[in-house]
Design a protein around this motif. Structure first.
Motif, PDB file in Angstrom:
ATOM      1  N   THR A   1      40.751  58.374  45.163  1.00  0.00           N
ATOM      2  CA  THR A   1      39.987  57.525  46.070  1.00  0.00           C
ATOM      3  C   THR A   1      40.230  56.075  45.669  1.00  0.00           C
ATOM      4  OG1 THR A   1      38.034  57.700  44.638  1.00  0.00           O
ATOM      5  CG2 THR A   1      38.194  59.232  46.485  1.00  0.00           C
ATOM      6  N   ILE A   2      40.311  55.198  46.669  1.00  0.00           N
ATOM      7  CA  ILE A   2      40.615  53.794  46.416  1.00  0.00           C
ATOM      8  C   ILE A   2      39.501  52.926  46.978  1.00  0.00           C
ATOM      9  CG2 ILE A   2      42.213  51.899  46.893  1.00  0.00           C
ATOM     10  CD1 ILE A   2      44.461  53.932  47.030  1.00  0.00           C
ATOM     11  N   SER A   3      39.017  52.011  46.174  1.00  0.00           N
ATOM     12  CA  SER A   3      38.028  51.033  46.629  1.00  0.00           C
ATOM     13  C   SER A   3      38.512  49.650  46.248  1.00  0.00           C
ATOM     14  CB  SER A   3      36.662  51.305  45.983  1.00  0.00           C
ATOM     15  OG  SER A   3      36.753  51.247  44.562  1.00  0.00           O
ATOM     16  N   SER A   4      38.092  48.633  46.985  1.00  0.00           N
ATOM     17  CA  SER A   4      38.530  47.265  46.720  1.00  0.00           C
ATOM     18  C   SER A   4      37.327  46.346  46.603  1.00  0.00           C
ATOM     19  CB  SER A   4      39.469  46.766  47.829  1.00  0.00           C
ATOM     20  OG  SER A   4      38.803  46.756  49.076  1.00  0.00           O
ATOM     21  N   SER A   5      37.531  45.229  45.904  1.00  0.00           N
ATOM     22  CA  SER A   5      36.458  44.245  45.747  1.00  0.00           C
ATOM     23  C   SER A   5      37.064  42.841  45.816  1.00  0.00           C
ATOM     24  CB  SER A   5      35.729  44.437  44.422  1.00  0.00           C
ATOM     25  OG  SER A   5      36.626  44.336  43.333  1.00  0.00           O
ATOM     26  N   LEU A   6      36.346  41.927  46.437  1.00  0.00           N
ATOM     27  CA  LEU A   6      36.782  40.542  46.558  1.00  0.00           C
ATOM     28  C   LEU A   6      36.504  39.819  45.234  1.00  0.00           C
ATOM     29  CD1 LEU A   6      37.822  38.264  48.474  1.00  0.00           C
ATOM     30  CD2 LEU A   6      35.432  37.818  49.041  1.00  0.00           C
ATOM     31  N   VAL A   7      37.552  39.175  44.693  1.00  0.00           N
ATOM     32  CA  VAL A   7      37.392  38.513  43.389  1.00  0.00           C
ATOM     33  C   VAL A   7      37.578  36.992  43.477  1.00  0.00           C
ATOM     34  CG1 VAL A   7      38.035  40.536  42.070  1.00  0.00           C
ATOM     35  CG2 VAL A   7      39.825  38.950  42.812  1.00  0.00           C
ATOM     36  N   GLY A   8      37.940  36.471  44.641  1.00  0.00           N
ATOM     37  CA  GLY A   8      38.112  35.027  44.771  1.00  0.00           C
ATOM     38  C   GLY A   8      39.040  34.660  45.904  1.00  0.00           C
TER      39      GLY A   8
END
Length: 372
Positions: A225-232
């Protein structure tokens, strides 16, 4: 510069306006010799600077870092990129040789030849190549612990084994090396973090992280499973990191499981669970999503005495109660009455296990026996 005219033949004797010599052919209103002297075949800067990474050996060119195939090929590439040839030059050929002045400076002698207006033109020039050591972007990011993706290595409903972790890391190295050879300079692992529940690999690029996860699943099975997060943000664009959670299959080679009414010894688990039905010795496969329960593994097996064989049934002495248990004779059993056999006792009952490879009995303990 206006295009150089082709030679113009004349029926009468004419003179070159520059040198005064007689000539019957003119090249841009000059004789052959004067034209050749006036042509600047090659323009080259007096100094060419090359930035080389002292860590990995990559060099910076045309705004990016690339792997250096070798010092001479790197020089050739930078010379070709830096020099300017006459706009009418055809079939341009460049050659050079270098003299080392010191470890960071080289005097390079360049020779060139080409065809301009059907005339063979040649020229020589010198330049100095200066080497500057500078850590490349990839090595800087590795040293700083940079990552764009976290690859989490786990196992479904159990702890991932040391052997599986080693296999996963080997597969990751193979895939990352292949991606790096194709130009992905961020196909690297900057950190490996060992946790109680598994291992996390910190990968330099999102694409590499996904591809490594896919390579592991293709080889060892499992899901991701792949999840993403905004880092900048950078240059007005959002920057993301991903977490790719790879879960290896619940069952491993040697596990004994109950699946849809059958008790099997698992040989392989990918999108399906493959193994041997211990009741009759037949090889079976089940979809990985069907309900299943782990009953134990070959490591839990013990030896027992095969009391008797009666057609398609056998009698085995229970190693705990010493009572005789009647079992169906599985296809993998080739032992004779009175021999030791390998058994496992589960909540589903007592079961024989394959003893050796290809039905050949082996004088070893059950924990060391080879799966069929």
């Amino acid at each position: 510069m206006p295009k150089t005219p082709t030679p113009t033949p004349h029926s009468r004797t004419l003179f070159c306006p520059e040198c005064g010599r007689e000539t019957s052919e003119f090249y841009n209103n000059r004789c052959r010799d004067c034209f050749c002297k006036s042509v600047t075949l090659l323009e080259c800067p007096p100094i060419i600077k090359i930035h080389i990474c002292p860590v990995c050996g990559a060099y910076h060119t045309a705004g990016k870092w690339i792997e250096a195939p070798g010092m001479r090929e790197m020089f050739r590439s930078e010379i070709s990129r830096s020099v300017k040839a006459h706009p009418d030059a055809e079939d341009l050929q460049l050659d050079f040789y270098e003299e080392e002045l010191d470890p960071s400076r080289y005097l390079v002698h360049i020779s060139a030849s080409a065809v301009i207006s059907d005339l063979d033109i040649s020229a020589t020039t010198d330049t100095e190549i200066r080497i500057k050591r500078e850590t490349c972007d990839a090595c800087s990011r590795i040293a700083g612990g940079y990552y764009a993706g976290i690859l989490q290595l786990r196992a479904d409903h159990r702890r991932i084994t040391e052997e599986e972790i080693e296999q996963c890391i080997q597969l990751a190295d193979q895939r990352l090396n292949k991606l790096a050879s194709k130009g992905d300079r961020f196909a690297f692992v900057s950190k490996i973090e060992e946790l109680k529940e598994g291992v996390d690999l910190y990968v330099g690029s999102i694409s590499a992280c996904k591809q490594v996860g896919n390579a592991i699943i293709k080889e060892l099975g499992g899901t991701s499973t792949i999840s993403s997060s905004l880092v900048g943000k950078k240059d007005g664009e959002d920057l993301y990191r991903i977490t790719c959670a790879v879960r290896l299959p619940e069952f491993v080679r040697g596990d004994v499981a109950s699946i849809e009414g059958s008790v099997i010894e698992v040989a392989h688990h990918d999108r399906q669970i493959h193994g041997t039905d211990l009741s009759d010795g037949v090889r079976v496969s089940f979809d990985a999503g069907v309900p299943s329960v782990r009953l134990g593994s070959r490591a839990d097996a013990v030896t027992a005495v095969l009391v008797a064989i009666e057609k398609d049934m056998v009698q085995v002495l229970d190693p705990e109660t010493y009572e005789t248990v009647l079992l169906k004779k599985p296809a993998f059993l080739h032992a004779e009455a009175g021999s030791d056999v390998c058994v496992i006792k589960t909540v589903e009952g007592l079961f024989l296990l394959p003893y050796g490879t290809g039905g050949v009995e082996m004088d070893v303990g059950c924990e060391n026996m080879i799966l069929e």
